[in-house]
Design an enzyme around this catalytic site. Structure first.
Site, PDB file in Angstrom:
ATOM      1  N   GLU A 108       8.859   7.437  -2.599  1.00 47.93           N
ATOM      2  CA  GLU A 108       8.476   6.028  -2.443  1.00 47.93           C
ATOM      3  C   GLU A 108       9.651   5.119  -2.771  1.00 47.93           C
ATOM      4  O   GLU A 108      10.278   5.227  -3.819  1.00 47.93           O
ATOM      5  CB  GLU A 108       7.268   5.662  -3.326  1.00 47.93           C
ATOM      6  N   GLY A 109       9.916   4.187  -1.848  1.00 44.32           N
ATOM      7  CA  GLY A 109      10.978   3.210  -2.061  1.00 44.32           C
ATOM      8  C   GLY A 109      10.508   2.086  -2.959  1.00 44.32           C
ATOM      9  O   GLY A 109       9.602   2.249  -3.786  1.00 44.32           O
ATOM     10  N   THR A 158       2.148   3.068  -2.516  1.00 39.96           N
ATOM     11  CA  THR A 158       1.691   4.024  -3.523  1.00 39.96           C
ATOM     12  C   THR A 158       0.309   4.556  -3.161  1.00 39.96           C
ATOM     13  O   THR A 158       0.025   5.753  -3.312  1.00 39.96           O
ATOM     14  CB  THR A 158       1.660   3.358  -4.919  1.00 39.96           C
ATOM     15  N   TYR A 159      -0.541   3.672  -2.660  1.00 36.80           N
ATOM     16  CA  TYR A 159      -1.889   4.069  -2.226  1.00 36.80           C
ATOM     17  C   TYR A 159      -1.794   5.152  -1.153  1.00 36.80           C
ATOM     18  O   TYR A 159      -2.497   6.168  -1.211  1.00 36.80           O
ATOM     19  CB  TYR A 159      -2.613   2.828  -1.697  1.00 36.80           C
ATOM     20  N   GLY A 171       9.425  -2.072  -2.798  1.00 37.28           N
ATOM     21  CA  GLY A 171       9.147  -3.258  -1.988  1.00 37.28           C
ATOM     22  C   GLY A 171       9.206  -2.986  -0.498  1.00 37.28           C
ATOM     23  O   GLY A 171       8.655  -2.003  -0.011  1.00 37.28           O
ATOM     24  N   LYS A 185       9.457   8.567  -7.235  1.00 37.66           N
ATOM     25  CA  LYS A 185       9.528   7.099  -7.196  1.00 37.66           C
ATOM     26  C   LYS A 185      10.730   6.776  -8.064  1.00 37.66           C
ATOM     27  O   LYS A 185      10.598   6.421  -9.242  1.00 37.66           O
ATOM     28  CB  LYS A 185       8.222   6.491  -7.754  1.00 37.66           C
ATOM     29  N   ASP A 228       3.323   2.925 -10.634  1.00 44.72           N
ATOM     30  CA  ASP A 228       3.412   3.768  -9.432  1.00 44.72           C
ATOM     31  C   ASP A 228       3.594   5.237  -9.804  1.00 44.72           C
ATOM     32  O   ASP A 228       2.899   6.113  -9.278  1.00 44.72           O
ATOM     33  CB  ASP A 228       4.584   3.314  -8.553  1.00 44.72           C
ATOM     34  N   GLY A 252       0.791  -1.246   0.000  1.00 49.24           N
ATOM     35  CA  GLY A 252       0.000   0.000   0.000  1.00 49.24           C
ATOM     36  C   GLY A 252       0.817   1.287   0.000  1.00 49.24           C
ATOM     37  O   GLY A 252       0.270   2.362   0.249  1.00 49.24           O
TER      38      GLY A 252
HETATM   39  N1  ATP Z   1      -6.531   0.800   1.955  1.00 45.72           N
HETATM   40  C1  ATP Z   1      -6.716   0.374   0.707  1.00 45.72           C
HETATM   41  N2  ATP Z   1      -7.967   0.364   0.179  1.00 45.72           N
HETATM   42  C2  ATP Z   1      -8.158  -0.058  -1.076  1.00 45.72           C
HETATM   43  N3  ATP Z   1      -7.189  -0.502  -1.905  1.00 45.72           N
HETATM   44  C3  ATP Z   1      -5.931  -0.512  -1.440  1.00 45.72           C
HETATM   45  C4  ATP Z   1      -5.635  -0.077  -0.116  1.00 45.72           C
HETATM   46  N4  ATP Z   1      -4.301  -0.206   0.068  1.00 45.72           N
HETATM   47  C5  ATP Z   1      -3.799  -0.707  -1.077  1.00 45.72           C
HETATM   48  N5  ATP Z   1      -4.768  -0.887  -1.986  1.00 45.72           N
HETATM   49  C6  ATP Z   1      -4.600  -1.446  -3.343  1.00 45.72           C
HETATM   50  O1  ATP Z   1      -3.715  -2.558  -3.234  1.00 45.72           O
HETATM   51  C7  ATP Z   1      -2.819  -2.616  -4.337  1.00 45.72           C
HETATM   52  C8  ATP Z   1      -1.379  -2.562  -3.851  1.00 45.72           C
HETATM   53  O2  ATP Z   1      -1.136  -1.295  -3.248  1.00 45.72           O
HETATM   54  P1  ATP Z   1       0.090  -0.377  -3.686  1.00 45.72           P
HETATM   55  O3  ATP Z   1       0.290  -0.400  -5.149  1.00 45.72           O
HETATM   56  O4  ATP Z   1      -0.090   0.941  -3.051  1.00 45.72           O
HETATM   57  O5  ATP Z   1       1.293  -1.188  -2.991  1.00 45.72           O
HETATM   58  P2  ATP Z   1       2.849  -0.818  -2.998  1.00 45.72           P
HETATM   59  O6  ATP Z   1       3.364  -1.117  -1.635  1.00 45.72           O
HETATM   60  O7  ATP Z   1       3.044   0.552  -3.508  1.00 45.72           O
HETATM   61  O8  ATP Z   1       3.429  -1.891  -4.022  1.00 45.72           O
HETATM   62  P3  ATP Z   1       4.860  -1.864  -4.783  1.00 45.72           P
HETATM   63  O9  ATP Z   1       5.804  -2.637  -3.911  1.00 45.72           O
HETATM   64  O10 ATP Z   1       4.581  -2.563  -6.079  1.00 45.72           O
HETATM   65  O11 ATP Z   1       5.280  -0.437  -4.976  1.00 45.72           O
HETATM   66  C9  ATP Z   1      -3.182  -1.442  -5.238  1.00 45.72           C
HETATM   67  O12 ATP Z   1      -4.068  -1.884  -6.223  1.00 45.72           O
HETATM   68  C10 ATP Z   1      -3.898  -0.472  -4.285  1.00 45.72           C
HETATM   69  O13 ATP Z   1      -4.809   0.373  -4.925  1.00 45.72           O
HETATM   70 MG    MG Z   2       4.163   1.183  -5.090  1.00 45.56          MG
END
Ligand code: ATP
Ligand code: MG
Length: 224
Positions: free
Chosen positions: A119-120, A18-19, A122, A39, A54, A16
C-alpha cells in the site's frame, strides 16, 4: 507458485486503499491461499490506537497480532502527524530517505515467498519520502498497480488523470476498483459503465459494506 505483487494506490487519501488491501487479503486466505502486505510509510500513526492504523488493519487481516515487532516488519516508517509523510518526518526531525524505503521494499519483495500487496500513501503523486511521489516506488520496483477511485461527481476525471499519469510513468494499472462513495449521484454500475467508455482498464465495482467482489477480484488478479 507464480508470485503476483501489486502496488495499491488511489486517486487520493481516504479513498479505500487499506479497505481494498485488507479485503483482498481476507479473500485470499478464505480461498486457502497465502499473501503478505506492506505499508512501508505511514503518517497519522498513534501507538495507542495502533489497531486502527493502516498497518494495524493489514496485520489483523493477515491474522497477526498488532504488536511493535509486527508493525515494524510491515511498516518501518511510522509518523505521528496526520500530514504527508515527508512533512510529518520533518516535524519529528527524522529523515525519510526514498532510497531506504525503496531498498526495504525491494528486499522484502525478494525475501517474501508469497504474493505481496504494497500500500502506497495517499494518491499516486502523494509524497512517499523526501521529494518523491508514491508512484515512483511502483515504477522502481516494477510492480503493477491497483487503482482505487471513488464514484462521487468528478471521480471519473480524477481516475482518468491517475491512469494517464501511471501510463506516463510506465506503471501498468492492473485494475481500477470503483469504490462506491456514500451519497454518490449515480448507481455504481452506471458509474462503471460510464468510465468504461473512457478507458480500457479493467474496472471492478465495489459497493459499500459489500465484501463479495473481493474473491472475484483476487481470482482475476491471480492471487488465488
Ligand atoms: N467499500 C467500503 N465500504 C465500507 N467502508 C469503506 C469502504 N471503502 C472504504 N471504507 C472506509 O472508509 C475509510 C477510508 O478508507 P481507507 O482507510 O481504506 O482509505 P485509504 O485510501 O487507505 O486512506 P489513506 O490514504 O489514509 O491510507 C475507512 O474507514 C474504511 O473502512
Ligand atoms: Mg490506507
Amino acid at each position: 507458485l507464480n508470485l503476483r505483487h501489486f502496488f495499491v494506490t488511489g486517486t487520493g487519501t481516504d479513498i479505500g486503499k487499506t479497505y481494498v488491501t485488507a479485503g483482498l487479503i481476507r479473500a485470499v486466505s478464505e480461498a486457502g491461499g497465502t499473501i503478505d502486505a506492506l505499508k512501508p510509510v505511514m503518517s497519522g500513526f498513534d501507538l495507542g490506537r495502533a489497531e486502527q492504523s493502516d498497518a494495524g488493519i493489514l496485520l489483523a487481516a493477515l491474522r497477526r497480532s498488532v504488536d511493535e515487532a509486527n508493525l515494524a516488519a510491515i511498516s518501518p516508517w511510522r509518523f505521528t502527524a496526520p500530514l504527508a509523510p515527508d512533512l510529518a518526518a520533518r516535524q519529528e526531525k527524522r529523515v525519510l530517505e526514498y532510497k531506504a524505503v525503496r531498498s526495504f521494499c525491494a528486499q522484502r519483495l525478494a525475501a517474501i515467498k508469497d504474493h505481496v500487496l504494497l500500500e502506497g500513501v495517499g494518491g499516486i503523486l502523494s509524497p512517499i519520502a523526501e521529494s518523491m511521489p508514491s508512484l515512483r516506488l511502483a515504477a522502481d520496483l516494477g510492480v503493477p498497480a491497483l487503482l482505487v477511485c471513488g464514484t462521487y461527481l468528478g471521480a471519473l476525471s480524477h481516475c482518468l488523470t491517475a491512469i494517464e499519469t501511471a501510463k506516463a510513468w510506465g506503471v501498468p494499472i492492473e485494475a481500477v476498483i470503483a469504490n462506491e462513495t456514500p451519497g454518490a449521484p449515480l448507481p455504481l454500475a452506471v458509474f462503471c459503465a460510464h468510465m468504461a467508455e473512457f478507458t480500457q482498464a479493467r474496472i471492478f465495482p465495489l459497493g459499500r459494506e459489500d465484501a463479495t467482489p473481493f474473491s472475484a477480484l483476487a481470482r482475476e488478479l491471480g492471487l488465488c
